[in-house]
Design an enzyme around this catalytic site. Structure first.
Site, PDB file in Angstrom:
ATOM      1  N   GLU A   1       6.580   2.265   8.603  1.00  0.00           N
ATOM      2  CA  GLU A   1       5.885   0.996   8.418  1.00  0.00           C
ATOM      3  C   GLU A   1       6.824  -0.025   7.791  1.00  0.00           C
ATOM      4  O   GLU A   1       6.710  -1.231   8.036  1.00  0.00           O
ATOM      5  CB  GLU A   1       4.639   1.184   7.547  1.00  0.00           C
ATOM      6  CG  GLU A   1       3.674   0.008   7.608  1.00  0.00           C
ATOM      7  CD  GLU A   1       2.313   0.335   7.010  1.00  0.00           C
ATOM      8  OE1 GLU A   1       1.426   0.786   7.750  1.00  0.00           O
ATOM      9  OE2 GLU A   1       2.146   0.150   5.787  1.00  0.00           O
TER      10      GLU A   1
ATOM     11  N   GLY B   1       0.797  -1.218   0.000  1.00  0.00           N
ATOM     12  CA  GLY B   1       0.000   0.000   0.000  1.00  0.00           C
ATOM     13  C   GLY B   1       0.827   1.265   0.000  1.00  0.00           C
ATOM     14  O   GLY B   1       0.533   2.225  -0.715  1.00  0.00           O
TER      15      GLY B   1
END
Length: 560
Positions: free
Chosen positions: A367, A281
């Site tokens: 992340e 993503g």
């Protein structure tokens, strides 16, 4: 599953050499520049269209030699080549990592898991471009025959941060009469504020969720669908099931590969734009996730955006190590994090259009590398990850730069600026060019951080002795200056890809799988378990720990 060697960086000769250097390291940028008139030139590199000055970093040729040796000994180049070729370097999910394939030319071929990834990418791109042109030209119309004037993108994480950052950055390229808005937060305020003044007859909604099961995205999509249908019914439109289906089909599209769930929602599967498991993503803004951006700036500008990514991909793949900017910047981050004790990294764009860029980088970097377990399942014995943060200059100068200049913490910072402004305005009373005033601050800040101000210089300014120490700037605060001619779609693509590859280099040194994100899963699972307790299930409430139970009870007591 692909077996990729994992090397503990701390046992390499290069790490030991860097450790020894750090023990006796005493940087002095003033004397380094005085001793070497060519320091700026020798530490400045080009990467695609970016001009990158590394000279104000705390580095010398000996440190560079050891850092490059560390990259070699930790297998950075091998892992890079495996990534480009489509090997499954995302080992915990057994997936290829192919965001670089999203911007390769259609003439290329890359067979991954039996599919030509490049051909698949361009098939979807062609579909996105065709749709974007129909919306932009007014050929795509809503239920009442009106063209689209507002695109609402519903996503979260990479399905939001990338599109909104790029849209804000490229606003000068957005077609007149078109606007994009973005909903991500499950806080109902987000959807409510975004839709409250919209005309449903001229609104197009893009629901971006690969699996079409992302809790926040699907919840927001249902809320927006209800808003949309209610608003139409108030106008006497969509009064029956058939018209309702037609309205949804004309005003809602999806970025997803779960066509059954897309259809169940009411979206025509023909209006779903897919992407692949090998696209994470946070690496997906240049895929169909960027459909809202493609509509806003048009296929031609979006193609230039992809060209920028590809130019940086080629630089990272082809440039010699000593000239490879993503490699060098990634290694510098390791030097600061693991050897000089830096915990955070500031990104300071001197461009208001890039005001969402630091937030975008927070997901990309933290992340990816916010992990304490290596690809081989072993816990690290060394620090990983950095806290990325920042705000546009000059706003940050009047907020947090004090800490960077005179605080006790080492905070490496990247400064980003452009030679040409979008709005060449002047202060007519003063007769000055605002952009030159703006850039004078950009140049001054890196100079001040590097060279500081000595006690003698403070005294020479006539300051009383009791104020001298407070006005001393120690300097030796490391910065990298990144410049380009203008902020264009191509340049933005280059900047994003630059930081993608910086993140890759750090993760490769640390032995991490930078492409999974298991750390975001536990909270999602627990939220589903806690929801019944919030809704009044006594058994579910009793199963909670005392703190969670007390917070839920406070909520239930005080909810109107």
């Amino acid at each position: 599953m692909t077996q990729i060697p994992v090397i503990d960086p701390t046992v390499t000769p290069a790490w030991e050499a860097l450790d020894d250097r750090a023990d006796s390291f005493s940087p002095d940028l003033r004397s380094w520049f005085d001793a070497d008139p060519n320091r700026a030139a020798s530490w400045t590199r080009s990467a695609a269209d970016l001009h990158v000055d590394l000279s104000k970093n705390l580095i010398d040729q000996g440190i560079l030699k050891d850092l490059l040796a560390l990259a070699d000994q930790c297998g950075v180049f091998d892992l890079r080549d495996r990534m480009y070729s489509g090997e499954h370097i995302n080992t915990t999910e057994d997936r290829a990592v192919l965001h670089t394939a999203l911007r390769r030319p259609s003439t290329d071929t890359l067979i991954v898991d039996g599919q030509d990834a490049i051909a698949d990418v361009h098939d979807v791109l062609a579909k996105v471009y065709d749709f974007a042109e129909r919306v932009r030209s007014g050929q795509w119309v809503g239920i009442t025959g009106k063209p689209v004037t507002t695109v609402v993108n519903i996503g979260i994480g990479g399905s939001d941060l990338g599109p909104v950052m790029a849209y804000e950055a490229l606003k000068p390229f957005v077609a007149e009469g078109l606007e994009c808005r973005f909903i991500s937060n499950i806080d109902p305020t987000d959807a409510g504020e975004t839709t409250k003044d919209l005309d449903p007859e001229t609104t197009l909604v893009i629901v971006a969720s690969k699996t079409f099961t992302t809790l926040e995205t699907i919840t927001n999509a249902k809320v927006v669908r209800e808003w949309f249908l209610s608003a139409l019914r108030e106008r006497g439109i969509a009064q029956d099931e058939a018209t309702t289906r037609e309205a949804i089909a004309k005003h809602f599209v999806a970025v997803s590969t779960a066509l059954d769930k897309v259809a169940e929602f009411g979206i025509d599967p023909n209006n779903a734009f897919g992407f692949w498991s090998w696209v994470g993503g946070r690496y997906s803004v240049d895929s169909a996730v960027g459909t809202s951006l493609a509509i806003a700036i048009g296929p031609e500008s979006f193609a230039e955006f992809l060209e920028g990514f590809h130019a940086m991909d080629r630089h990272f793949a082809e440039a010699a190590p000593q000239d490879n900017v993503p490699l060098l910047m990634g290694l510098l981050n390791v030097w600061y994090s693991n050897f000089l004790g830096a915990d955070t990294h500031a990104v300071l764009p001197y461009s208001q259009y890039l005001h969402r860029f630091p937030a975008y980088l927070q997901q990309l970097t933290m992340e990816s590398n916010g992990k304490s377990v290596r690809r081989d399942g072993c816990h690290t014995t060394y620090d990983t990850g950095e806290v990325f943060w920042g705000e546009p200059g000059t706003n940050g100068q009047h907020a947090f730069y004090q800490l960077i200049h005179q605080g006790t913490r080492l905070i490496p910072a990247d400064f980003i600026a452009f030679a040409n402004p979008t709005w060449p305005l002047r202060d007519t009373q003063a007769g000055s060019d605002m952009h030159e005033l703006f850039l004078s601050n950009f140049f001054a800040q890196t100079k001040a951080l590097a060279f500081g101000k000595t006690a003698d210089e403070v005294r020479e300014e006539g300051n009383p002795e009791d104020l001298v120490s407070a006005r001393v700037f120690t300097g030796n605060r490391p910065t990298t200056s990144i410049m380009a001619a203008s902020l264009t779609p191509k340049i933005l693509g280059e900047l994003i890809a630059l930081y993608e590859h910086i993140t890759f280099v750090e993760g490769a040194i640390w032995g991490l799988d930078s492409f999974d994100q298991w750390g975001v899963e536990l909270g999602k699972v627990l939220a589903k378990q806690i929801l019944p307790a919030i809704e009044g299930d006594g058994e579910a409430l009793a199963a909670q720990d005392s703190s969670t139970r007390g917070l839920i009870e406070f909520y239930r007591t005080n909810r109107h």
